[in-house]
Design an enzyme around this catalytic site. Structure first.
Site, PDB file in Angstrom:
ATOM      1  N   MET A  23       0.716  -1.190   0.020  1.00  0.00           N
ATOM      2  CA  MET A  23       0.172  -0.197   0.023  1.00  0.00           C
ATOM      3  C   MET A  23       0.812   1.448   0.048  1.00  0.00           C
ATOM      4  SD  MET A  23      -3.047  -1.126   2.628  1.00  0.00           S
ATOM      5  CE  MET A  23      -1.893  -2.145   3.731  1.00  0.00           C
ATOM      6  N   GLN A  75       7.712  -4.911  -4.202  1.00  0.00           N
ATOM      7  CA  GLN A  75       7.102  -4.798  -5.347  1.00  0.00           C
ATOM      8  C   GLN A  75       7.484  -3.715  -6.199  1.00  0.00           C
ATOM      9  OE1 GLN A  75       2.720  -2.835  -5.452  1.00  0.00           O
ATOM     10  NE2 GLN A  75       2.100  -4.942  -6.163  1.00  0.00           N
ATOM     11  N   CYS A 105      -2.461  -1.395 -10.076  1.00  0.00           N
ATOM     12  CA  CYS A 105      -2.645   0.105  -9.522  1.00  0.00           C
ATOM     13  C   CYS A 105      -3.336   0.894 -10.699  1.00  0.00           C
ATOM     14  CB  CYS A 105      -1.374   0.693  -9.110  1.00  0.00           C
ATOM     15  SG  CYS A 105      -1.629   2.319  -8.325  1.00  0.00           S
ATOM     16  N   GLY A 218     -11.520  -6.577  -0.700  1.00  0.00           N
ATOM     17  CA  GLY A 218     -12.712  -6.567  -0.334  1.00  0.00           C
ATOM     18  C   GLY A 218     -12.672  -7.436   1.054  1.00  0.00           C
ATOM     19  N   GLY A 238      -5.457  -5.771   3.102  1.00  0.00           N
ATOM     20  CA  GLY A 238      -4.790  -4.609   2.835  1.00  0.00           C
ATOM     21  C   GLY A 238      -5.076  -3.530   4.026  1.00  0.00           C
ATOM     22  N   ARG A 239      -6.279  -2.821   3.690  1.00  0.00           N
ATOM     23  CA  ARG A 239      -6.462  -1.734   4.438  1.00  0.00           C
ATOM     24  C   ARG A 239      -7.173  -2.276   5.711  1.00  0.00           C
ATOM     25  NH1 ARG A 239      -6.108   0.055  -0.026  1.00  0.00           N
ATOM     26  NH2 ARG A 239      -5.366   2.320  -0.450  1.00  0.00           N
TER      27      ARG A 239
END
Length: 340
Positions: A23, A75, A105, A218, A238-239
């Site tokens: 991220m 990455q 991205c 998600g 991720g988040r």
């Protein structure tokens, strides 16, 4: 003190059962150090770094990481096979356990540089990039992509893209189960508006077996991630992992069969205070570390004050690790009061 785990191919393959997504502006080396305290097993990712920045810029700064972060994947963003090969060689020499190519991205800045999700329209070029990267290292070379872009048919276009990656010798695919709309949606909107299609990733994995396919997109809870493990080789959060980092303390038990007790908030805060003291000697400001810790106390009494202390006091001139102990006290105080 953390001990550096192994980063050989078998260890990396095992670690892919659960990974923390790359991220931008978030998964820097300080964030990864925190996440490694919480999970000894998961695969961690750097932020995306362009191959140009590594080859033509300050490679040492871009590639720096603490060995205790292992297994950690770099990455890369780029579309020039020769440049990606050079960046991969530098990443190999730096000790990264895996090198991943970003083909997911959707930002305008990334598109203008001809890398990220727009490359899903050019599978032959991506395959050339993967081959060049594989020739530059014996570490795993992987790709993170979407299920498609814009008006692509996600059945035909994703299969064609994946087949090109397999032919190029890719070691694994991480698939964000949403299309990327490059025209009309912002990067933020691309994280929520295009509908999730986990079934499409399930079909891809069944078709590509034994190539490992990991699911991203998600997943907000470990329970949801565990459900998906029946259909894929690994999951990537991720988040959710960033904003509620303590959920990572359950990962080793749930996904890797660990029997040790999960770490506690108190032990994490003490370890991060020690880390901040070491980093201060190298000129690192406390707020650059503390900003990744704001969600550690989420759901606990005193969490609001915990966040306020870390976000405000850590920015003050001369702030040191004592700020972290004050934040911990803000949580411990109501807990002790309840116990009394």
């Amino acid at each position: 003190m953390l001990q550096s785990p192994r980063n050989d191919a078998d260890a990396v393959k095992r670690a892919r059962r659960f990974s923390v997504a790359p991220m931008m502006d978030w998964t820097d080396r300080h964030c990864r150090y925190l996440h490694r305290l919480l999970t000894r097993e998961a695969l961690l990712f750097t932020e995306m770094v362009t191959s140009a920045a590594i080859v033509h810029g300050d490679a040492q700064r871009h590639l720096r990481f603490d060995p205790v972060e292992q297994p950690v994947a770099l990455q890369l963003g780029g579309s020039d096979p020769a440049e990606l090969a050079k960046a991969t060689r530098l990443a190999h020499d730096a000790g990264y356990a895996e090198i991943n190519l970003n083909v997911g991205c959707p930002s305008d800045r990334v598109q203008s540089g001809r890398f990220g999700a727009c490359l899903m329209a050019e599978p032959d070029l991506v395959a050339e990039c993967v081959r060049a990267m594989r020739d530059a290292t014996d570490r795993p070379v992987t790709v993170k992509c979407r299920i498609g872009i814009d008006d692509q048919d996600t059945e035909q276009s994703l299969d064609r893209f994946a087949d090109a990656m397999v032919t190029a010798g890719v070691d694994a695919l991480y698939v964000h189960a949403r299309k990327a709309w490059l025209k009309g949606l912002s990067p933020k909107e691309n994280r929520t508006i295009p509908p999730l299609d986990y079934d499409r990733v399930h079909r891809l994995r069944a078709r590509l077996t034994p190539l490992p396919v990991m699911l991203n997109g998600g997943l907000e809870t470990l329970e949801a991630a565990q459900v998906e493990m029946a259909h894929v080789d690994g999951v990537m959060l991720g988040r959710a992992a960033y904003h509620t980092p303590m959920l990572l303390a359950e990962v080793d038990r749930r996904f890797f069969g660990a029997t040790a007790e999960p770490v506690t908030l108190e032990s994490i805060m003490h370890a991060m205070a020690d880390y901040a003291d070491r980093e201060a000697g190298q000129g690192t400001r406390l707020n650059n570390i503390a900003r990744h810790m704001l969600g550690l106390a989420n759901g606990l009494p005193g969490a609001r004050q915990f966040r306020q202390i870390l976000s405000v006091d850590a920015c003050r001139p001369g702030a040191d690790s004592a700020v972290m102990f004050r934040a911990l006290e803000a949580v411990n105080r109501p807990r002790l009061a309840e116990a009394g």
